[in-house]
Design a protein around this motif. Sequence first.
Motif, PDB file in Angstrom:
ATOM      1  N   ILE A 298      40.253  52.022  47.938  1.00  0.00           N
ATOM      2  CA  ILE A 298      39.702  50.717  47.570  1.00  0.00           C
ATOM      3  C   ILE A 298      40.495  49.625  48.286  1.00  0.00           C
ATOM      4  O   ILE A 298      41.729  49.687  48.353  1.00  0.00           O
ATOM      5  CB  ILE A 298      39.752  50.526  46.034  1.00  0.00           C
ATOM      6  N   GLU A 304      43.835  45.120  41.581  1.00  0.00           N
ATOM      7  CA  GLU A 304      42.453  44.897  42.000  1.00  0.00           C
ATOM      8  C   GLU A 304      41.661  46.205  41.926  1.00  0.00           C
ATOM      9  O   GLU A 304      40.525  46.233  41.429  1.00  0.00           O
ATOM     10  CB  GLU A 304      42.443  44.324  43.437  1.00  0.00           C
ATOM     11  N   LYS A 307      40.919  47.077  38.342  1.00  0.00           N
ATOM     12  CA  LYS A 307      39.863  46.205  37.804  1.00  0.00           C
ATOM     13  C   LYS A 307      38.482  46.700  38.263  1.00  0.00           C
ATOM     14  O   LYS A 307      37.564  46.859  37.457  1.00  0.00           O
ATOM     15  CB  LYS A 307      40.122  44.774  38.297  1.00  0.00           C
ATOM     16  N   GLN A 308      38.370  46.967  39.559  1.00  0.00           N
ATOM     17  CA  GLN A 308      37.065  47.410  40.091  1.00  0.00           C
ATOM     18  C   GLN A 308      36.651  48.743  39.497  1.00  0.00           C
ATOM     19  O   GLN A 308      35.491  48.958  39.151  1.00  0.00           O
ATOM     20  CB  GLN A 308      37.126  47.514  41.616  1.00  0.00           C
ATOM     21  N   GLU A 311      35.459  48.384  35.930  1.00  0.00           N
ATOM     22  CA  GLU A 311      34.126  47.780  35.916  1.00  0.00           C
ATOM     23  C   GLU A 311      33.046  48.827  36.180  1.00  0.00           C
ATOM     24  O   GLU A 311      32.023  48.886  35.497  1.00  0.00           O
ATOM     25  CB  GLU A 311      34.037  46.673  36.987  1.00  0.00           C
TER      26      GLU A 311
END
Length: 314
Positions: A298, A304, A307-308, A311
């Motif tokens: 990623i 980050e 978080k992705q 989600e």
Amino acid sequence: MSNITIDQLHMALCEANSIMLTVHVRPDGDAIGSMLAFYEALVGQGKTVYMAVDDIVPEKYSFLTYADHIHDVAYFEENPVSVDMLMVLDASTYERIGKIGALHSAPIFNIDHHISNTQFADYLYLKSDFAATGEIITDLCKNWNWPITESMANALYMAIATDCGFFKFSNTTANTLAMAALCVEQGARPHIISERIEAVSAERLELTKSVMQTISFHKDNTVATIELDPIAMAILKDDTDGFVDIIRNVDTVDIAILLKGESHDRTRVSLRSKRTDVNAIAQQFGGGGHIRAAGCTITGDIEEAKKQLLEVIG
Ligand code: 5GP
Ligand code: MN
């Protein structure tokens, strides 16, 4: 691309005089063990065989016979060889063999067990219900009556055992155990392989103490994450085996995530699960693997990436 049968694979190997073997970057036990065993098997069939990996081969595999015959891209650029076949083992995409593909224009054959295989090869022998590529190679040798020497047996046992968590993971089948048993019959020494592969340095265990502090739980404790920052990654020399296992056994955890910070804008991810299809999650980030074990990269730092992922998991 065409899918080939075991007989077609046999015929192609019989016809080839010179073969280059390769595996995926950041090679694991299955990749290295399968390649070393297939190397020895093919040399035994009178073939001229080369082994190339576009990466560093972790030191912990150096005890295996012929590990010192594996070379990198620079070696083959300086010492070019012409081959009849490029045989890719345990890699599911063309990108995963790095720059090895560019070394040759020979037909590409692929023996693999990843459900996410992109069918990049000219000829594909895919067994996605096999726990390891090593299980496939053992099965091929058995079917073709190719001798399994003691050194091949050790390499194949290691390949099989490391890809199914030493026979604990859900990919372990009766055939997995039968192929491992065949390896033991042919001289593989399970305890010696476990000792070599699972040995840890004091430095690594010290680091593990601080890595444990990064563990966090999400979504009612069904998702767990553990983090290796770029400094930890440098100390580990990219050998991150075992870290995701620290969190996967937590009773409430379905999805276990290891976040490997390569830099401030690049995080590699290892996903493991008890129920969820993590191959589908990895594919959303351009990665892949198996339903219960997958990986991806990623763009972004660890926070980050986390978080992705959370989600997408929803
Ligand atoms: P690991 O987490 O042990 O690196 O990988 C778990 C599984 O996912 C392995 O079967 C591995 O080959 C696959 N995998 C890991 N990273 C990637 C990736 O970036 N792309 C693809 N296609 N597969 C990956
Ligand atoms: Mn594998």
